[in-house]
Design an enzyme around this catalytic site. Sequence first.
Site, PDB file in Angstrom:
ATOM      1  N   GLU A   1     -29.664  71.044 117.498  1.00 14.02           N
ATOM      2  CA  GLU A   1     -28.213  70.983 117.313  1.00 14.02           C
ATOM      3  C   GLU A   1     -27.896  69.797 116.414  1.00 14.02           C
ATOM      4  O   GLU A   1     -28.254  68.655 116.723  1.00 14.02           O
ATOM      5  CB  GLU A   1     -27.461  70.852 118.633  1.00 14.02           C
ATOM      6  CG  GLU A   1     -25.946  70.861 118.411  1.00 14.02           C
ATOM      7  CD  GLU A   1     -25.122  70.845 119.693  1.00 14.02           C
ATOM      8  OE1 GLU A   1     -23.922  70.509 119.595  1.00 14.02           O
ATOM      9  OE2 GLU A   1     -25.666  71.168 120.767  1.00 14.02           O
TER      10      GLU A   1
ATOM     11  N   GLU B   1     -27.203  63.133 115.991  1.00 11.07           N
ATOM     12  CA  GLU B   1     -25.820  62.656 115.939  1.00 11.07           C
ATOM     13  C   GLU B   1     -25.820  61.242 115.366  1.00 11.07           C
ATOM     14  O   GLU B   1     -26.677  60.424 115.715  1.00 11.07           O
ATOM     15  CB  GLU B   1     -25.195  62.661 117.337  1.00 11.07           C
ATOM     16  CG  GLU B   1     -23.774  62.120 117.420  1.00 11.07           C
ATOM     17  CD  GLU B   1     -22.816  62.864 116.501  1.00 11.07           C
ATOM     18  OE1 GLU B   1     -22.224  62.194 115.625  1.00 11.07           O
ATOM     19  OE2 GLU B   1     -22.666  64.093 116.641  1.00 11.07           O
TER      20      GLU B   1
ATOM     21  N   ASP C   1     -29.708  60.206 110.039  1.00  9.44           N
ATOM     22  CA  ASP C   1     -29.258  61.166 109.030  1.00  9.44           C
ATOM     23  C   ASP C   1     -29.986  62.501 109.235  1.00  9.44           C
ATOM     24  O   ASP C   1     -31.213  62.565 109.169  1.00  9.44           O
ATOM     25  CB  ASP C   1     -29.577  60.557 107.656  1.00  9.44           C
ATOM     26  CG  ASP C   1     -29.195  61.426 106.475  1.00  9.44           C
ATOM     27  OD1 ASP C   1     -28.675  60.865 105.512  1.00  9.44           O
ATOM     28  OD2 ASP C   1     -29.447  62.641 106.500  1.00  9.44           O
TER      29      ASP C   1
ATOM     30  N   ASP D   1     -17.321  68.548 110.615  1.00 10.06           N
ATOM     31  CA  ASP D   1     -16.110  67.993 110.005  1.00 10.06           C
ATOM     32  C   ASP D   1     -15.614  68.942 108.915  1.00 10.06           C
ATOM     33  O   ASP D   1     -16.341  69.246 107.975  1.00 10.06           O
ATOM     34  CB  ASP D   1     -16.423  66.620 109.412  1.00 10.06           C
ATOM     35  CG  ASP D   1     -15.171  65.840 109.025  1.00 10.06           C
ATOM     36  OD1 ASP D   1     -14.172  66.470 108.618  1.00 10.06           O
ATOM     37  OD2 ASP D   1     -15.184  64.603 109.131  1.00 10.06           O
TER      38      ASP D   1
ATOM     39  N   LYS E   1      -8.902  68.527 103.264  1.00 10.47           N
ATOM     40  CA  LYS E   1      -8.264  68.335 101.962  1.00 10.47           C
ATOM     41  C   LYS E   1      -9.166  68.907 100.873  1.00 10.47           C
ATOM     42  O   LYS E   1     -10.368  68.666 100.871  1.00 10.47           O
ATOM     43  CB  LYS E   1      -7.998  66.857 101.714  1.00 10.47           C
ATOM     44  CG  LYS E   1      -6.958  66.263 102.658  1.00 10.47           C
ATOM     45  CD  LYS E   1      -6.686  64.810 102.328  1.00 10.47           C
ATOM     46  CE  LYS E   1      -5.629  64.231 103.270  1.00 10.47           C
ATOM     47  NZ  LYS E   1      -5.350  62.802 102.995  1.00 10.47           N
TER      48      LYS E   1
ATOM     49  N   THR F   1     -15.800  73.923 123.749  1.00  3.10           N
ATOM     50  CA  THR F   1     -15.827  72.474 123.603  1.00  3.10           C
ATOM     51  C   THR F   1     -14.422  71.903 123.480  1.00  3.10           C
ATOM     52  O   THR F   1     -13.438  72.632 123.289  1.00  3.10           O
ATOM     53  CB  THR F   1     -16.624  72.075 122.350  1.00  3.10           C
ATOM     54  OG1 THR F   1     -15.874  72.466 121.181  1.00  3.10           O
ATOM     55  CG2 THR F   1     -17.985  72.755 122.337  1.00  3.10           C
ATOM     56  N   HIS F   2     -14.347  70.579 123.561  1.00  6.78           N
ATOM     57  CA  HIS F   2     -13.040  69.946 123.410  1.00  6.78           C
ATOM     58  C   HIS F   2     -12.520  70.116 121.990  1.00  6.78           C
ATOM     59  O   HIS F   2     -11.316  70.170 121.772  1.00  6.78           O
ATOM     60  CB  HIS F   2     -13.106  68.468 123.804  1.00  6.78           C
ATOM     61  CG  HIS F   2     -13.758  67.569 122.809  1.00  6.78           C
ATOM     62  ND1 HIS F   2     -15.129  67.460 122.684  1.00  6.78           N
ATOM     63  CD2 HIS F   2     -13.230  66.715 121.890  1.00  6.78           C
ATOM     64  CE1 HIS F   2     -15.410  66.588 121.735  1.00  6.78           C
ATOM     65  NE2 HIS F   2     -14.291  66.122 121.238  1.00  6.78           N
ATOM     66  N   PHE F   3     -13.419  70.240 120.993  1.00  8.70           N
ATOM     67  CA  PHE F   3     -12.984  70.514 119.623  1.00  8.70           C
ATOM     68  C   PHE F   3     -12.286  71.878 119.561  1.00  8.70           C
ATOM     69  O   PHE F   3     -11.245  72.036 118.926  1.00  8.70           O
ATOM     70  CB  PHE F   3     -14.181  70.515 118.667  1.00  8.70           C
ATOM     71  CG  PHE F   3     -14.802  69.173 118.449  1.00  8.70           C
ATOM     72  CD1 PHE F   3     -14.202  68.228 117.626  1.00  8.70           C
ATOM     73  CD2 PHE F   3     -15.991  68.842 119.063  1.00  8.70           C
ATOM     74  CE1 PHE F   3     -14.779  66.990 117.423  1.00  8.70           C
ATOM     75  CE2 PHE F   3     -16.578  67.609 118.866  1.00  8.70           C
ATOM     76  CZ  PHE F   3     -15.972  66.682 118.047  1.00  8.70           C
TER      77      PHE F   3
END
Length: 244
Positions: free
Chosen positions: A75, A100, A127, A150, A154, A223-225
């Site tokens: 993941e 992460e 990374d 993410d 924009k 998930t919370h996202f």
Amino acid sequence: MTNPFDSAGSKAPPKPFTVSEGRREVRSFVLRQGRFTPAQQRAFDERWPRFGLDYTGQPRDLDATFGRPAHKVLEIGFGNGAALRFAAQHDPSRDYIGIEVHAPGVGRLLNALADDNADHVRLYHHDAVEVLQNEIADGALDEVRIYFPDPWHKKRHNKRRLLQPAFAELLVRKLRPGGRLHCATDWEDYAEQMWDVLDATAGLVNRAGPRGSVPRPDWRPQTHFETRGQKLGHGVWDLLYDRT
């Protein structure tokens, strides 16, 4: 063992998580460490030797790392670790690797893994591109999961998104034939880009057909996202690809 954050609080941050754009590297995240609680600090001090993987830049024998042959699930960007912990709890027959860059989330998950006695999980605080390129052998993974990366919503920032052609090709190399890639996003524009990139990547076949998505699989918790996105009126798209 190199502790990402020593007990005195001195930082040794990872290199930027990058995606290729021509000859230069474009960061796909902004490193915001947030508040690092005493419990999270203790997690690095006490739990990292058990659950952490230090980046060496050398290929890693994953069966030796886990002490057994088993399906390997990676993941990327596990955030607070909820989905990774859920998966490890509900299917301990698999070995799980999480990557992460945000230290508080890593610390939180380290503590949770200790509570669960989850020795079939290992974590990188590094990374992800470097880990994939240098430490994961080609064909070593049975599944890659990327949940709610993410969106860089924009337009001028879209080039920073993780799911770019070069990164997709890297994932294909690391997945074994018959393996699986599972992505989820709550931004429709990012889902469109994922389809543009992944549907066109040799070695990947969309299980739902071109520009198709599937219902949320049982192995991915809400998930919370996702909850946050739904409150904002966003849909959620789960994209599932088979490695041919």
